[in-house]
Design a protein around this motif. Structure first.
Motif, short mmCIF file in Angstrom:
data_model
loop_
_atom_site.label_atom_id
_atom_site.label_comp_id
_atom_site.label_asym_id
_atom_site.label_seq_id
_atom_site.Cartn_x
_atom_site.Cartn_y
_atom_site.Cartn_z
N LEU A 139 0.99 -1.22 0.12
CA LEU A 139 -0.10 0.02 -0.05
C LEU A 139 0.86 1.31 -0.11
O LEU A 139 0.39 2.28 -0.54
CB LEU A 139 -0.98 -0.02 1.11
CG LEU A 139 -1.85 -1.14 1.28
CD1 LEU A 139 -2.79 -1.27 2.73
CD2 LEU A 139 -2.74 -1.05 -0.05
N VAL A 140 2.07 1.30 0.73
CA VAL A 140 2.90 2.28 0.56
C VAL A 140 3.50 2.48 -0.91
O VAL A 140 3.58 3.56 -1.29
CB VAL A 140 4.17 2.15 1.52
CG1 VAL A 140 5.06 3.30 1.45
CG2 VAL A 140 3.53 2.00 3.19
N THR A 141 3.87 1.33 -1.63
CA THR A 141 4.35 1.40 -2.66
C THR A 141 3.41 1.92 -3.65
O THR A 141 3.81 2.81 -4.57
CB THR A 141 4.83 0.04 -3.40
OG1 THR A 141 5.71 -0.53 -2.23
CG2 THR A 141 5.19 0.00 -4.70
N ALA A 142 2.02 1.49 -3.39
CA ALA A 142 0.92 2.04 -4.20
C ALA A 142 0.44 3.67 -4.09
O ALA A 142 -0.24 4.18 -4.87
CB ALA A 142 -0.14 1.31 -4.14
N GLY A 143 1.04 4.17 -3.14
CA GLY A 143 0.92 5.59 -2.74
C GLY A 143 -0.31 5.90 -1.87
O GLY A 143 -0.90 6.91 -1.69
N LYS A 144 -1.03 4.64 -1.20
CA LYS A 144 -1.94 4.99 -0.51
C LYS A 144 -1.94 5.00 1.06
O LYS A 144 -2.58 5.69 1.44
CB LYS A 144 -3.09 3.63 -0.73
CG LYS A 144 -3.72 3.36 -2.10
CD LYS A 144 -4.52 2.22 -2.21
CE LYS A 144 -4.89 1.99 -3.70
NZ LYS A 144 -5.87 0.74 -3.60
N VAL A 145 -0.77 4.91 1.31
CA VAL A 145 -0.29 4.77 2.68
C VAL A 145 1.07 5.67 2.64
O VAL A 145 2.01 5.31 1.97
CB VAL A 145 -0.50 3.47 3.25
CG1 VAL A 145 0.45 3.73 4.75
CG2 VAL A 145 -1.66 3.04 3.36
N ARG A 146 1.37 6.54 3.64
CA ARG A 146 2.60 6.84 3.87
C ARG A 146 3.70 6.35 4.87
O ARG A 146 4.74 6.08 4.52
CB ARG A 146 2.47 8.46 4.28
CG ARG A 146 1.86 9.17 3.36
CD ARG A 146 2.15 11.04 3.58
NE ARG A 146 1.93 11.67 2.49
CZ ARG A 146 0.60 12.38 2.37
NH1 ARG A 146 -0.20 12.46 3.37
NH2 ARG A 146 0.28 13.30 1.09
N HIS A 147 3.07 5.82 5.83
CA HIS A 147 3.93 5.27 7.01
C HIS A 147 3.01 4.09 7.52
O HIS A 147 1.81 4.08 7.80
CB HIS A 147 4.24 6.25 8.34
CG HIS A 147 5.18 7.54 7.66
ND1 HIS A 147 6.36 7.27 7.75
CD2 HIS A 147 4.75 8.73 7.12
CE1 HIS A 147 6.85 8.40 7.26
NE2 HIS A 147 5.74 9.28 6.92
N LEU A 148 3.70 3.08 8.10
CA LEU A 148 3.18 1.85 8.88
C LEU A 148 3.07 1.93 10.39
O LEU A 148 4.12 2.33 10.77
CB LEU A 148 3.58 0.58 8.24
CG LEU A 148 3.49 0.39 6.74
CD1 LEU A 148 4.14 -0.91 6.19
CD2 LEU A 148 2.18 0.63 6.03
N GLY A 149 2.19 1.27 10.97
CA GLY A 149 2.23 1.09 12.39
C GLY A 149 1.55 -0.35 12.72
O GLY A 149 1.10 -0.97 11.89
N VAL A 150 2.10 -0.60 13.98
CA VAL A 150 1.43 -1.85 14.54
C VAL A 150 0.62 -1.65 15.92
O VAL A 150 1.44 -0.50 16.59
CB VAL A 150 2.34 -3.01 14.56
CG1 VAL A 150 2.86 -3.72 13.21
CG2 VAL A 150 3.75 -2.52 15.22
N SER A 151 -0.24 -2.35 16.45
CA SER A 151 -0.64 -1.99 17.87
C SER A 151 -0.74 -3.22 18.59
O SER A 151 -1.07 -4.41 18.22
CB SER A 151 -2.27 -1.54 17.47
OG SER A 151 -2.72 -1.16 18.79
N GLU A 152 -0.66 -3.15 19.98
CA GLU A 152 -0.42 -4.09 20.72
C GLU A 152 0.43 -5.50 20.36
O GLU A 152 -0.37 -6.39 20.45
CB GLU A 152 -1.99 -4.71 21.31
CG GLU A 152 -2.87 -3.63 21.87
CD GLU A 152 -2.12 -3.52 23.63
OE1 GLU A 152 -1.42 -4.48 23.87
OE2 GLU A 152 -2.56 -2.69 24.43
N VAL A 153 1.62 -5.37 20.06
CA VAL A 153 2.41 -6.32 19.82
C VAL A 153 3.56 -6.82 20.75
O VAL A 153 3.59 -5.77 21.45
CB VAL A 153 3.07 -5.95 18.19
CG1 VAL A 153 2.17 -6.09 17.24
CG2 VAL A 153 4.00 -4.74 18.41
N ASP A 154 3.93 -7.95 20.61
CA ASP A 154 4.99 -8.00 21.44
C ASP A 154 6.24 -7.69 20.97
O ASP A 154 6.53 -7.61 19.89
CB ASP A 154 5.07 -9.43 22.26
CG ASP A 154 5.21 -10.52 21.14
OD1 ASP A 154 6.04 -10.31 20.04
OD2 ASP A 154 4.46 -11.68 21.25
N PRO A 155 7.46 -7.76 21.65
CA PRO A 155 8.57 -7.43 21.03
C PRO A 155 9.28 -8.49 19.75
O PRO A 155 9.73 -7.84 18.79
CB PRO A 155 9.73 -7.54 22.01
CG PRO A 155 9.03 -7.30 23.53
CD PRO A 155 7.45 -8.03 23.03
#
Length: 317
Positions: A139-155
């Motif tokens: 999605l970043v490559t396609a230009g639809k998203v600028r940055h990625l995140g994750v939520s409630e993950v472990d290390p």
């Protein structure tokens, strides 16, 4: 409002706005009032707005669209996928084949052509995190998203995600009231160059003095029985310290979290303009007051464990 940089170069306001409560979790809300609140937040520099496809089953994203229509260039928009809310209940879905459609649906509801920060809301237990992040990277490559995140993950999950694509932010519950991520997630994020975005930075309202019935407190053992009584007693001590400096307990708690590092961007949520102004003023709390807070409310003094409700409760946030 001070600016802070998350992860791979995403610059945002030091204090964001968690928008979930405008659509779910804390009783009915009026859309016109919510839109006015969002405009007020932006006017005062709170330009980092956090939503999700699951909040109000899409209602929250459509609500933000009413503000973005005129002010898109002024704000940083974060949204999430992976928690699906429908007539059949709540489920997790981060299958790579369906992620593009989830993104397109969020873009349409938000009325924008790009999402600044797109989170995996929860890791799908049936899908390796690498596969989900790989689809997000496309999605970043396609230009639809600028940055990625994750939520409630472990290390380990965070490290595996970063190995696929740079991750700007990890979102987890973190506050003076709940500090478990300090043991593992925070050090891992800093080692991997990932910013930290705490949700529930006011302890699900406790640190602001809100302890009444609400969907996101009703099943939380920290708000029940002896644990609730002990935590309210500790809140009384925090209020006494806050009174010395003519600030509120909420301001003190937010200032404490802001002081954990310049890679930390809390997301307090509110539907009240007065509370919004109060939260913004937390950036001016004296450092001396913050320094004294750990002695007044040490980590070990809080009671209750969210673990027994996390699978149900946290998957709904």
């Amino acid at each position: 409002m001070e600016k802070r940089t998350l992860g791979d170069g995403l610059t945002v306001a030091a204090l964001g706005l968690g928008c979930m409560g405008l659509s779910q979790g804390y009783g009915p809300a009026d859309d016109a009032t919510s839109v006015a609140l969002l405009h007020t937040a932006i006017d005062h520099g709170v330009t980092f707005l956090d939503t999700a496809q699951s909040y109000g089953a899409g209602h929250n994203e459509r609500l933000l669209a009413r503000v973005l229509a005129d002010r898109r260039d002024e704000v940083t928009v974060a949204t999430k996928f992976g928690i699906v809310r429908g007539d059949d209940g709540v489920r997790l879905d981060a299958h790579p084949d369906r992620i593009p459609a989830y993104c397109d649906a969020s873009l349409a509801r938000l009325g924008t052509d790009v999402i600044d920060l797109y989170y995996l809301h929860r890791v799908d237990p049936d899908v390796p995190v690498e596969e989900s992040v790989g689809a997000m990277a496309a999605l970043v490559t396609a230009g639809k998203v600028r940055h990625l995140g994750v939520s409630e993950v472990d290390p380990d999950q965070l490290a595996r995600a970063v190995a696929v694509h740079p991750i700007a932010a990890v979102q987890s519950e973190w506050s003076l009231f709940w500090r478990e991520i300090e043991d593992d997630v925070v050090p891992a994020a800093r080692r991997l160059g990932v910013g930290i975005v705490p949700y529930s930075p006011l302890g699900r309202g406790l640190l602001a003095g809100s302890t009444g019935p609400a969907a996101f407190r009703d099943n939380d053992p920290r708000f029940a029985g002896p644990a609730r009584d002990a935590n309210l007693a500790l809140l009384s001590d925090i209020r006494a310290l806050a009174d010395e400096y003519r600030v509120t307990s909420a301001q003190l708690a937010l200032a404490w979290l802001l002081a954990r590092g310049t890679d930390v961007v809390p997301l307090p949520g509110t539907r009240n303009p007065a509370r919004l102004a109060e939260n913004i003023a937390a950036t001016a709390v004296p450092a001396e007051a913050v320094d004294r807070l750990d002695a007044v409310a040490p980590r070990t003094a809080w009671s209750g464990d969210r673990a027994s409700f996390a699978a149900y409760g946290s998957a709904r946030t």
